[in-house]
Scaffold this motif. Structure first.
Motif, PDB file in Angstrom:
ATOM      1  N   UNK A 144      14.394  32.952  51.558  1.00  0.00           N
ATOM      2  CA  UNK A 144      15.714  33.575  51.588  1.00  0.00           C
ATOM      3  C   UNK A 144      16.207  34.007  50.208  1.00  0.00           C
ATOM      4  N   UNK A 145      15.542  33.559  49.144  1.00  0.00           N
ATOM      5  CA  UNK A 145      16.006  33.862  47.789  1.00  0.00           C
ATOM      6  C   UNK A 145      14.862  34.420  46.945  1.00  0.00           C
ATOM      7  N   UNK A 146      15.138  35.522  46.285  1.00  0.00           N
ATOM      8  CA  UNK A 146      14.134  36.144  45.429  1.00  0.00           C
ATOM      9  C   UNK A 146      14.101  35.471  44.062  1.00  0.00           C
ATOM     10  N   UNK A 147      12.958  35.533  43.410  1.00  0.00           N
ATOM     11  CA  UNK A 147      12.863  35.059  42.045  1.00  0.00           C
ATOM     12  C   UNK A 147      13.553  36.038  41.109  1.00  0.00           C
ATOM     13  N   UNK A 148      14.190  35.515  40.063  1.00  0.00           N
ATOM     14  CA  UNK A 148      14.966  36.346  39.145  1.00  0.00           C
ATOM     15  C   UNK A 148      14.350  36.257  37.749  1.00  0.00           C
ATOM     16  N   UNK A 180      13.151  33.394  34.911  1.00  0.00           N
ATOM     17  CA  UNK A 180      14.477  32.870  34.610  1.00  0.00           C
ATOM     18  C   UNK A 180      14.924  31.820  35.632  1.00  0.00           C
ATOM     19  N   UNK A 181      15.172  32.231  36.872  1.00  0.00           N
ATOM     20  CA  UNK A 181      15.651  31.235  37.836  1.00  0.00           C
ATOM     21  C   UNK A 181      15.365  31.666  39.271  1.00  0.00           C
ATOM     22  N   UNK A 182      15.600  30.743  40.181  1.00  0.00           N
ATOM     23  CA  UNK A 182      15.459  30.968  41.616  1.00  0.00           C
ATOM     24  C   UNK A 182      16.238  29.889  42.338  1.00  0.00           C
ATOM     25  N   UNK A 183      16.062  29.824  43.641  1.00  0.00           N
ATOM     26  CA  UNK A 183      16.760  28.810  44.443  1.00  0.00           C
ATOM     27  C   UNK A 183      15.756  28.247  45.436  1.00  0.00           C
ATOM     28  N   UNK A 184      15.154  27.112  45.046  1.00  0.00           N
ATOM     29  CA  UNK A 184      14.068  26.559  45.839  1.00  0.00           C
ATOM     30  C   UNK A 184      12.777  27.281  45.518  1.00  0.00           C
TER      31      UNK A 184
END
Length: 290
Positions: A241-245, A232-236
């Motif tokens: 620092x951000x997990x994949x969703x 679906x989405x992520x941040x970078x």
């Protein structure tokens, strides 16, 4: 609506006798993100979104001979045509022999693009995909995966934000993480992680542009794989620092069943077949009785 009888017999969960989720791999070979083997994931599809003067691409999964599943984000365009490519390994290695047009797009009724909730669509294919050992549907999750479970994601997305495209299908192992941990990360940008998703991550491994809509699977028994998530989405990408969703497949399983059942109304209801997990349905790969 050809292939109605086979649709409700092919769409299923592990143990249903549908033959779903059988990968052509040694699961213990996976150690990090790298090239997948040819036909390693027989449910993997390449989605082509044809626009007026260009086209974009996403991942998708085959869930029955006439049905594919992907991210709603992938079809949120003023497109002219949607097509899926099956049995593909090399990037954009498609032709008329392994390309099928999409004739219906069904967006989840609770899809919310702003909140990124229920980021999923079902794609009905104009003609059924011919099944074989190299082209098979994936099993679908009816319960969420356990935290810490190793999952595998695959796709033709770029390697990083600089935009290098892989020559062949890529695969990578991830670990299922808690939504609480996921929310803590996304608090930094003021985003609320919806309940309809699961999160996954591993150091220096991530999905990226072009991977949207692709399957995240877990091995539920020896070399039988079940789709638990949709990219679906992520941040970078990657961003430690951000997990994949990923959209949770178990949260939409009943909806999938209802849509396919309604589409093929008039056939014997496959809902009973799916939940009964019959061990032997007695049908061949082309839908003909043995």
């Amino acid at each position: 609506m050809s292939g109605g009888i086979w649709e409700w017999r092919a769409l299923g969960v592990e143990g249903s006798g549908c033959g779903c989720g059988k990968a052509n791999i040694n699961p213990y070979r996976i150690a990090g993100g790298h090239d997948a083997l040819e036909n390693e994931y027989p449910w993997m599809l390449y989605l082509i979104v044809s626009l007026n003067f260009s086209r974009i691409y996403c991942g998708a999964s085959l869930i029955a001979p006439s049905w594919a599943m992907t991210s709603a984000f992938c079809v949120d365009y003023d497109y002219n045509k949607l097509s899926i490519v099956y049995g593909m390994h090399k990037f954009a290695d498609n032709n008329d022999n392994n390309t099928v047009e999409v004739d219906q797009v069904i967006v989840h009724p609770n899809n919310n693009a702003d909140k990124l909730e229920y980021d999923v669509v079902l794609l009905h294919l104009k003609t059924p995909v011919p099944l074989s050992d190299e082209v098979l549907p994936v099993c679908l999750a009816t319960t969420p995966p356990r935290l810490g479970t190793t999952a595998v994601v695959s796709g033709w997305g770029v390697f990083n934000e600089d935009g290098d495209i892989p020559a062949v299908l890529q695969e990578a192992p991830l670990k299922i993480k808690s939504n609480k941990r996921c929310q803590k990360a996304y608090d930094n940008i003021g985003f609320t992680v919806p309940d309809s998703v699961i999160c996954a991550a591993k150091k220096d491994i991530d999905v990226c542009a072009g991977d949207n809509g692709g399957p995240m699977v877990i091995e539920t028994s020896k070399n039988v794989w079940t789709q638990v998530g949709i990219v679906s989405f992520g941040f970078g990408c990657p961003n430690k620092d951000y997990l994949g969703v990923y959209s949770r497949v178990d949260s939409i399983f009943d909806w999938i069943v209802s849509i396919v059942n309604e589409f093929h109304r008039g056939s014997h209801s496959f809902i009973t077949e799916v939940y009964a997990k019959a061990t032997n349905l007695g049908f061949g790969l082309n839908g003909a009785r043995k």
